[in-house]
Design a protein around this motif. Structure first.
Motif, PDB file in Angstrom:
ATOM      1  N   MET A 193     -11.771   6.889 -14.701  1.00  0.00           N
ATOM      2  CA  MET A 193     -10.511   7.161 -14.031  1.00  0.00           C
ATOM      3  C   MET A 193      -9.361   6.594 -14.864  1.00  0.00           C
ATOM      4  SD  MET A 193      -9.392   6.011 -10.233  1.00  0.00           S
ATOM      5  CE  MET A 193      -7.985   4.940 -10.300  1.00  0.00           C
ATOM      6  N   THR A 194      -8.376   7.402 -15.122  1.00  0.00           N
ATOM      7  CA  THR A 194      -7.210   6.959 -15.877  1.00  0.00           C
ATOM      8  C   THR A 194      -6.198   6.336 -14.925  1.00  0.00           C
ATOM      9  OG1 THR A 194      -7.541   8.745 -17.455  1.00  0.00           O
ATOM     10  CG2 THR A 194      -5.384   7.690 -17.448  1.00  0.00           C
ATOM     11  N   PRO A 195      -5.730   5.131 -15.236  1.00  0.00           N
ATOM     12  CA  PRO A 195      -4.707   4.509 -14.384  1.00  0.00           C
ATOM     13  C   PRO A 195      -3.427   5.343 -14.349  1.00  0.00           C
ATOM     14  CG  PRO A 195      -5.658   2.902 -15.887  1.00  0.00           C
ATOM     15  CD  PRO A 195      -6.155   4.257 -16.323  1.00  0.00           C
ATOM     16  N   GLU A 196      -2.650   5.153 -13.288  1.00  0.00           N
ATOM     17  CA  GLU A 196      -1.420   5.922 -13.080  1.00  0.00           C
ATOM     18  C   GLU A 196      -0.365   5.652 -14.154  1.00  0.00           C
ATOM     19  OE1 GLU A 196      -3.134   4.498  -9.144  1.00  0.00           O
ATOM     20  OE2 GLU A 196      -2.687   3.604 -11.073  1.00  0.00           O
ATOM     21  N   PHE A 197      -0.346   4.458 -14.692  1.00  0.00           N
ATOM     22  CA  PHE A 197       0.681   4.049 -15.657  1.00  0.00           C
ATOM     23  C   PHE A 197      -0.015   3.575 -16.926  1.00  0.00           C
ATOM     24  CE2 PHE A 197       4.046   0.715 -16.832  1.00  0.00           C
ATOM     25  CZ  PHE A 197       4.903   1.643 -17.375  1.00  0.00           C
ATOM     26  N   SER A 198      -0.778   4.482 -17.541  1.00  0.00           N
ATOM     27  CA  SER A 198      -1.569   4.139 -18.709  1.00  0.00           C
ATOM     28  C   SER A 198      -0.740   4.315 -19.977  1.00  0.00           C
ATOM     29  CB  SER A 198      -2.815   5.028 -18.768  1.00  0.00           C
ATOM     30  OG  SER A 198      -3.624   4.669 -19.849  1.00  0.00           O
ATOM     31  N   HIS A 199      -0.653   3.254 -20.765  1.00  0.00           N
ATOM     32  CA  HIS A 199       0.020   3.303 -22.063  1.00  0.00           C
ATOM     33  C   HIS A 199      -0.875   2.589 -23.061  1.00  0.00           C
ATOM     34  CE1 HIS A 199       3.838   5.151 -20.914  1.00  0.00           C
ATOM     35  NE2 HIS A 199       3.573   4.603 -19.745  1.00  0.00           N
ATOM     36  N   ASP A 242       7.673   6.888 -15.689  1.00  0.00           N
ATOM     37  CA  ASP A 242       8.393   8.103 -15.278  1.00  0.00           C
ATOM     38  C   ASP A 242       8.226   8.301 -13.769  1.00  0.00           C
ATOM     39  OD1 ASP A 242       5.949   9.482 -14.732  1.00  0.00           O
ATOM     40  OD2 ASP A 242       5.903  10.354 -16.746  1.00  0.00           O
ATOM     41  N   ASN A 243       8.858   9.321 -13.248  1.00  0.00           N
ATOM     42  CA  ASN A 243       8.875   9.573 -11.809  1.00  0.00           C
ATOM     43  C   ASN A 243       7.460   9.724 -11.237  1.00  0.00           C
ATOM     44  OD1 ASN A 243      10.262  10.046  -9.314  1.00  0.00           O
ATOM     45  ND2 ASN A 243       9.793  12.227  -9.545  1.00  0.00           N
ATOM     46  N   ASN A 244       6.607  10.495 -11.896  1.00  0.00           N
ATOM     47  CA  ASN A 244       5.241  10.698 -11.406  1.00  0.00           C
ATOM     48  C   ASN A 244       4.437   9.399 -11.433  1.00  0.00           C
ATOM     49  OD1 ASN A 244       5.656  13.433 -10.908  1.00  0.00           O
ATOM     50  ND2 ASN A 244       5.001  14.024 -12.966  1.00  0.00           N
ATOM     51  N   GLU A 245       4.597   8.618 -12.485  1.00  0.00           N
ATOM     52  CA  GLU A 245       3.895   7.327 -12.574  1.00  0.00           C
ATOM     53  C   GLU A 245       4.357   6.378 -11.467  1.00  0.00           C
ATOM     54  OE1 GLU A 245       3.109   7.147 -17.402  1.00  0.00           O
ATOM     55  OE2 GLU A 245       5.097   6.628 -16.615  1.00  0.00           O
ATOM     56  N   ARG A 246       5.661   6.346 -11.214  1.00  0.00           N
ATOM     57  CA  ARG A 246       6.186   5.473 -10.160  1.00  0.00           C
ATOM     58  C   ARG A 246       5.679   5.891  -8.781  1.00  0.00           C
ATOM     59  NH1 ARG A 246      10.973   6.611 -12.828  1.00  0.00           N
ATOM     60  NH2 ARG A 246      11.792   7.583 -10.939  1.00  0.00           N
ATOM     61  N   LYS A 247       5.661   7.192  -8.520  1.00  0.00           N
ATOM     62  CA  LYS A 247       5.149   7.683  -7.233  1.00  0.00           C
ATOM     63  C   LYS A 247       3.675   7.314  -7.062  1.00  0.00           C
ATOM     64  CE  LYS A 247       8.187  11.615  -6.341  1.00  0.00           C
ATOM     65  NZ  LYS A 247       8.252  13.079  -6.221  1.00  0.00           N
ATOM     66  N   ALA A 248       2.885   7.498  -8.104  1.00  0.00           N
ATOM     67  CA  ALA A 248       1.452   7.198  -8.023  1.00  0.00           C
ATOM     68  C   ALA A 248       1.216   5.699  -7.836  1.00  0.00           C
ATOM     69  CB  ALA A 248       0.740   7.710  -9.273  1.00  0.00           C
ATOM     70  N   LEU A 249       1.990   4.866  -8.536  1.00  0.00           N
ATOM     71  CA  LEU A 249       1.849   3.410  -8.365  1.00  0.00           C
ATOM     72  C   LEU A 249       2.280   2.981  -6.964  1.00  0.00           C
ATOM     73  CD1 LEU A 249       3.070   1.980 -11.792  1.00  0.00           C
ATOM     74  CD2 LEU A 249       0.767   1.825 -10.827  1.00  0.00           C
ATOM     75  N   ALA A 250       3.349   3.562  -6.443  1.00  0.00           N
ATOM     76  CA  ALA A 250       3.797   3.235  -5.088  1.00  0.00           C
ATOM     77  C   ALA A 250       2.693   3.560  -4.081  1.00  0.00           C
ATOM     78  CB  ALA A 250       5.076   3.986  -4.746  1.00  0.00           C
ATOM     79  N   ALA A 293      -1.909  -3.234 -17.543  1.00  0.00           N
ATOM     80  CA  ALA A 293      -1.643  -4.680 -17.460  1.00  0.00           C
ATOM     81  C   ALA A 293      -0.287  -4.934 -16.808  1.00  0.00           C
ATOM     82  CB  ALA A 293      -1.698  -5.317 -18.847  1.00  0.00           C
ATOM     83  N   ILE A 294       0.698  -4.121 -17.127  1.00  0.00           N
ATOM     84  CA  ILE A 294       2.034  -4.260 -16.532  1.00  0.00           C
ATOM     85  C   ILE A 294       1.981  -3.905 -15.043  1.00  0.00           C
ATOM     86  CG2 ILE A 294       4.367  -3.266 -16.532  1.00  0.00           C
ATOM     87  CD1 ILE A 294       4.050  -3.168 -19.659  1.00  0.00           C
ATOM     88  N   ALA A 295       1.255  -2.837 -14.706  1.00  0.00           N
ATOM     89  CA  ALA A 295       1.127  -2.442 -13.299  1.00  0.00           C
ATOM     90  C   ALA A 295       0.477  -3.553 -12.477  1.00  0.00           C
ATOM     91  CB  ALA A 295       0.318  -1.150 -13.184  1.00  0.00           C
ATOM     92  N   GLN A 296      -0.599  -4.136 -13.001  1.00  0.00           N
ATOM     93  CA  GLN A 296      -1.268  -5.219 -12.278  1.00  0.00           C
ATOM     94  C   GLN A 296      -0.358  -6.436 -12.134  1.00  0.00           C
ATOM     95  OE1 GLN A 296      -5.120  -6.096 -13.970  1.00  0.00           O
ATOM     96  NE2 GLN A 296      -5.726  -3.952 -13.919  1.00  0.00           N
ATOM     97  N   THR A 297       0.406  -6.726 -13.170  1.00  0.00           N
ATOM     98  CA  THR A 297       1.342  -7.852 -13.117  1.00  0.00           C
ATOM     99  C   THR A 297       2.434  -7.589 -12.075  1.00  0.00           C
ATOM    100  OG1 THR A 297       0.878  -8.382 -15.430  1.00  0.00           O
ATOM    101  CG2 THR A 297       2.900  -9.294 -14.484  1.00  0.00           C
ATOM    102  N   LEU A 298       2.922  -6.354 -12.018  1.00  0.00           N
ATOM    103  CA  LEU A 298       3.909  -5.995 -11.002  1.00  0.00           C
ATOM    104  C   LEU A 298       3.329  -6.239  -9.610  1.00  0.00           C
ATOM    105  CD1 LEU A 298       6.569  -4.670 -10.005  1.00  0.00           C
ATOM    106  CD2 LEU A 298       5.334  -2.486 -10.074  1.00  0.00           C
TER     107      LEU A 298
END
Length: 173
Positions: A1-7, A26-34, A126-131
């Motif tokens: 599974m690819t994370p929503e905010f994969s870089h 981006d907008n789609n990444e933010r919506k998926a993380l929310a 890593a940034i998403a998890q930190t957030l």
């Protein structure tokens, strides 16, 4: 599974320079993380970071900036939240992280370790998890006290140990 905010950053792209870089969701990444984090919305998420290589360790340091909404823990209304959080994460190869069913104690410097396999690391995850870890677990909106009082919930002072002692004192006269 690819994370929503994969870089993804390939290890072969890392050099001796420790230049600052940035990434913005981006907008789609933010919506998926929310959705993943149970938030009403994430209006903005960005991070400025630097990478440094130390043998097999890769140090990720930087600052996360976010504008988002969380649900008030009392009224469930969306409340605006601004986050500016410094972070430090160490990426270690999966082979260097011991697997064990034993209970172990972690030191503070052990808590922000992310494992990686192969020749790449995922900065975005890593940034998403930190957030997520920087979110207030019990956010309170401006109407929280009024809603709590209407529902008969005790305040923190009343519910704490000193509140219980005060109630006992009142009962005893």
């Amino acid at each position: 599974m690819t994370p929503e905010f994969s870089h993804i950053v390939k290890l072969s792209e890392l050099g001796a320079d420790n230049k600052k870089r940035s990434v913005t969701a981006d907008n789609n990444e933010r919506k998926a993380l929310a959705k993943r984090f149970g938030l009403p919305a994430i209006q903005m998420l960005s991070a400025t970071y630097a990478l440094a290589v130390d043998g097999n360790k890769i140090h990720l340091t930087g600052v996360i900036n976010a504008e988002l909404e969380q649900y008030c823990s009392i009224s469930a209304e969306p409340i605006p939240v601004l986050i500016e959080e410094q972070f430090a994460v160490i990426f270690l190869p999966k082979t260097e992280i011991p697997e064990s069913d034993e209970e172990i104690e972690l030191a503070a410097e052990d808590c922000d370790i992310v494992e990686y396999e192969g020749n790449k690391i995922d900065i975005g995850e890593a940034i998403a998890q930190t957030l997520y870890l920087s979110l207030d677990p019990f956010p309170r909106g401006p109407s929280a006290d009024v809603v709590a009082e209407k529902q008969g919930l005790k305040s923190e002072e009343e519910a704490g140990p000193f509140g219980a002692l005060a109630a006992l004192k009142d009962k005893m006269g």
